[in-house]
Structure formats: structure tokens, C-alpha cells
Enzyme design. Structure first.
Site, PDB file in Angstrom:
ATOM      1  N   SER A  92      33.970 -37.018  29.987  1.00  0.00           N
ATOM      2  CA  SER A  92      33.803 -37.205  28.110  1.00  0.00           C
ATOM      3  C   SER A  92      35.332 -35.829  27.981  1.00  0.00           C
ATOM      4  CB  SER A  92      32.718 -36.456  27.267  1.00  0.00           C
ATOM      5  OG  SER A  92      31.491 -36.483  27.973  1.00  0.00           O
ATOM      6  N   THR A 194      32.503 -32.608  26.618  1.00  0.00           N
ATOM      7  CA  THR A 194      33.697 -32.498  25.585  1.00  0.00           C
ATOM      8  C   THR A 194      33.407 -30.970  25.275  1.00  0.00           C
ATOM      9  OG1 THR A 194      34.031 -34.788  24.460  1.00  0.00           O
ATOM     10  CG2 THR A 194      34.285 -32.948  22.873  1.00  0.00           C
ATOM     11  N   THR A 212      39.218 -33.184  24.639  1.00  0.00           N
ATOM     12  CA  THR A 212      38.021 -34.642  24.639  1.00  0.00           C
ATOM     13  C   THR A 212      38.458 -35.747  24.879  1.00  0.00           C
ATOM     14  OG1 THR A 212      35.979 -35.505  23.380  1.00  0.00           O
ATOM     15  CG2 THR A 212      37.822 -35.362  22.270  1.00  0.00           C
ATOM     16  N   ARG A 222      41.027 -45.391  17.476  1.00  0.00           N
ATOM     17  CA  ARG A 222      40.170 -44.176  16.657  1.00  0.00           C
ATOM     18  C   ARG A 222      40.320 -42.826  17.213  1.00  0.00           C
ATOM     19  NH1 ARG A 222      35.751 -40.359  18.770  1.00  0.00           N
ATOM     20  NH2 ARG A 222      34.530 -40.291  17.078  1.00  0.00           N
ATOM     21  N   THR A 245      30.828 -30.623  18.457  1.00  0.00           N
ATOM     22  CA  THR A 245      30.002 -31.358  19.753  1.00  0.00           C
ATOM     23  C   THR A 245      29.414 -32.735  19.202  1.00  0.00           C
ATOM     24  OG1 THR A 245      30.465 -32.263  21.425  1.00  0.00           O
ATOM     25  CG2 THR A 245      28.791 -30.443  21.137  1.00  0.00           C
ATOM     26  N   GLY A 246      29.634 -33.886  19.075  1.00  0.00           N
ATOM     27  CA  GLY A 246      28.387 -35.294  18.878  1.00  0.00           C
ATOM     28  C   GLY A 246      29.436 -35.902  18.065  1.00  0.00           C
TER      29      GLY A 246
HETATM   30  N1  ASP Z   1      33.468 -34.946  19.154  1.00  0.00           N
HETATM   31  C1  ASP Z   1      33.674 -35.831  19.826  1.00  0.00           C
HETATM   32  C2  ASP Z   1      34.573 -37.483  18.847  1.00  0.00           C
HETATM   33  O1  ASP Z   1      33.952 -37.756  18.312  1.00  0.00           O
HETATM   34  C3  ASP Z   1      32.914 -36.312  20.969  1.00  0.00           C
HETATM   35  C4  ASP Z   1      32.572 -35.839  21.745  1.00  0.00           C
HETATM   36  O2  ASP Z   1      32.167 -34.187  21.145  1.00  0.00           O
HETATM   37  O3  ASP Z   1      31.602 -36.000  22.371  1.00  0.00           O
HETATM   38  O4  ASP Z   1      35.335 -38.161  19.462  1.00  0.00           O
END
Ligand code: ASP
Length: 337
Positions: A92, A194, A212, A222, A245-246
Site C-alpha cells: 500500500s 499506508t 501511500t 484517482r 488512513t483508510g
Molecule cells: N487513505 C488512502 C487513500 O484513500 C488509503 C489508505 O490509507 O490505505 O488513498
């Protein structure tokens, strides 16, 4: 442990096993924060300190070593993030990140220093250490963001090496994904890399960084929250910092990291601020929160820390008082079903 086991439907059942240890770990951490601040008096800053999303012990250790030898928080977060970018096993972030649906690995990163300066690069191909490119944008250009080919050209002009970021195992994972090509931008709930990192140096100054490869198999072009100021990262050296994160779309819609710093400005502890930022997402009308993960970390000027997520399995590494620990975060579904 597989890095990308997606959370399917509302799989909150069966999450109870680790709940007790998670809360225990979290409470113990919060209590020790309080004790420490009582002992030290509220004017004492816990420093040096590093906090980073997920199980990232080596990245945190690297940052901590820099701080322990008197380096700046900015240097620490950059070097810490570079560890994950170079780790080809992590899918990631950096080299070995999972590609977009067309098979291109595109990276996002940002960095913020103690003076409120910010630099970011978005959707960059072929350059591994995007966190360092983000720092160059911050320090060596009059701009704050460079995107795509422009960012890549800038990196090359600064001496960064071009390389193929798609590793054999990420290519295989993508080939497998293509068999069904199901686009479910649902964030995995288990181990992840990430990285959002915040540090306080021996001067008491705070900096932060975030890097990330974004969502696996995303649409080409994106970009999520990670490189966006106030979304994936925000630092105000007077108050503190936060990182996310997320599922980036959800973080962006609530300007999560900025929100947390502003809540701390209003007097909330880092823990309370993270909890409120998660509640903002979850309490939206028709929020689909059972199907995605968001996790936050925060630190205030005193060196008190907080972390909170929607689902279980979010964890963070923290270095303070010369110890580097991974701690399971408390999470809102622990209280709300
Ligand atoms: N926050 C990151 C994104 O949406 C992804 C992640 O944290 O895994 O690109």
C-alpha cells in the site's frame, strides 16, 4: 498475513475476540499519557516522540533514532516514511504498491513542517521516494502540489531515479483481480502500511508526513486523502498534528486531519478529537461505515497522543520514553452496533 483481505459486507460480527485486548492496550496508553503529564506538569512536553499509522516499527525506529541524535521532526518523518516506501513487501505504499485497474502503480505523498509549510505530489509513476519529492516541492518550488507527469519530471530534474514500481507479487495480485475486475473500493481492515507519521523533536517542534499507493485497483487518476492538506495530514506547530488512513474519500469529505487539529485547538485531547472525527463520518445520514475503515492518529503540543478507528484492527506504532510499541487502537464499533 495477507495485506489486502477486504472487508466484505458488514463483517463486524466475529470481531469481538481482540476487543478486550485492544481496549486494554488503548486505555493503558491513555492512562500512561495522563500519568506522565501529571508527573511532568502540563507544561512539560513528552519528547522526542514519533507516532505512525499501522504496524510500522522500523519506520518509527528510524525516525526515533534521528530525533534521539538531535535531528529535526521534519527529517525524522521523511526518513521514517522512506523505510515503508522502500519496503517491497508492503502493498500500500511505495515500491510494490498495488496498481490501479490499468496496472499502473501511482503514488501520493505529502509533508508538513513546523512552520506550516506543506508540499505534496499526487498520482506519480516510476518514482519510489515520493515523500522526498514532496519535501522538494515544499522547499524548492513556490508551489505546494505537483501532479502526475509534471511531478515525475520535477523528480527526475532533482536527481530522483525512475524505476518500475510494480513488483512481481503485486503484478500477480492485479492479474488475479482482473479475472473478476470487481471494483470495490473498500479498505482492508487488517495489517496495512499506508503510513501517516507525526513527530516531536527535541525543540518541541512538530512535523508530519504521509505516503501511500492509495486504493488497490483504483480508477486511473484517482487520488485519496493522503496527499491533501487537512485530509490525510495536518500539522499546526502551536497545537499538534493528525494523520489519517483508510477510505480517503470519507476522510476528505470531513477534512479529517484538519478537523482533529481544530478540535484540539478548542481544548479536546488528541483522543477525544480522533473520536469526534470518526463520529462525524459514522453519524452522517446513510453512512455506509460498516463497509469501510478509517483510522486517525493525533498528537498535541504536550506530546499526548490519540488514535481511533471505525473498525477493529487499526493499530499504530509509537515511540516515546525510549520505547517503540505497536498499540491496537480503540474503535467506534466497539461501542456502537
Ligand atoms: N487513505 C488512502 C487513500 O484513500 C488509503 C489508505 O490509507 O490505505 O488513498
Amino acid at each position: 498475513m495477507k495485506r489486502r483481505k477486504f472487508l466484505q459486507k458488514a463483517s463486524v460480527s466475529g470481531l469481538g475476540v481482540f476487543a478486550a485486548s485492544s481496549i486494554l492496550a488503548c486505555k493503558t496508553e491513555q492512562e500512561s499519557d495522563k500519568t506522565q503529564n501529571k508527573q511532568n506538569g502540563t507544561s512539560t512536553i513528552v519528547k522526542p516522540l514519533v507516532i505512525a499509522t499501522w504496524n510500522t516499527p522500523l519506520a518509527v525506529e528510524t525516525a526515533a533514532k534521528i530525533l534521539e541524535r538531535g535531528g529535526s521532526a521534519l527529517e525524522a518523518v521523511e526518513e521514517g516514511c522512506r523505510i515503508e516506501e522502500a519496503n517491497e513487501e508492503g502493498q500500500s505504499v511505495g515500491k510494490g504498491g498495488l496498481p490501479d485497474r490499468d496496472g499502473n502503480v501511482t503514488l501520493d505523498a505529502c509533508i508538513m513542517d513546523e512552520k506550516g509549510n506543506y508540499g505534496a505530489v499526487l498520482c506519480v509513476k516510476n518514482i519510489k521516494h515520493v515523500i522526498s519529492v514532496a519535501r522538494k516541492v515544499m522547499e524548492d518550488t513556490p508551489h505546494v502540489m505537483l501532479v502526475g507527469e509534471g511531478a515525475e519530471q520535477f523528480a527526475v530534474s532533482q536527481g530522483f531515479e525512475k524505476e518500475d514500481l510494480l513488483t512481481e507479487s503485486s503484478r500477480k495480485a492485479w492479474e488475479k483481480w482482473k479475472e473478476k475486475s470487481e471494483y470495490k473500493p473498500i479498505i482492508n481492515i487488517e495489517n496495512h502500511d499506508t503510513i501517516g507519521m507525526l513527530a516531536i523533536d527535541n525543540n518541541g517542534d512538530i512535523s508530519g508526513a504521509c505516503t501511500t499507493s492509495g486504493l488497490a485497483y483504483k480508477m486511473a487518476g484517482r487520488v485519496g486523502d493522503s496527499p491533501i492538506i487537512g485530509g490525510g495530514l495536518f500539522v499546526d506547530n502551536e497545537i499538534g498534528g493528525a494523520a489519517a488512513t483508510g477510505l480517503g474519500e470519507e476522510v476528505l469529505k470531513t477534512v479529517g486531519s484538519f478537523l482533529i487539529v481544530e478540535l484540539m485547538r478548542q481544548g479536546k485531547s488528541p483522543q477525544e478529537a480522533c473520536e469526534e472525527a470518526i463520529a462525524r463520518i459514522v453519524n452522517k445520514p446513510n453512512s455506509d461505515y460498516k463497509n469501510f475503515q478509517v483510522g486517525y492518529i493525533a498528537v498535541n503540543k504536550k506530546g499526548e497522543t490519540g488514535a481511533y478507528s471505525i473498525h477493529e484492527w487499526f493499530s499504530y506504532n509509537i515511540y516515546k520514553n525510549k520505547e517503540n510499541k505497536n498499540i491496537k487502537s480503540d474503535f467506534i464499533l466497539n461501542r456502537k452496533q
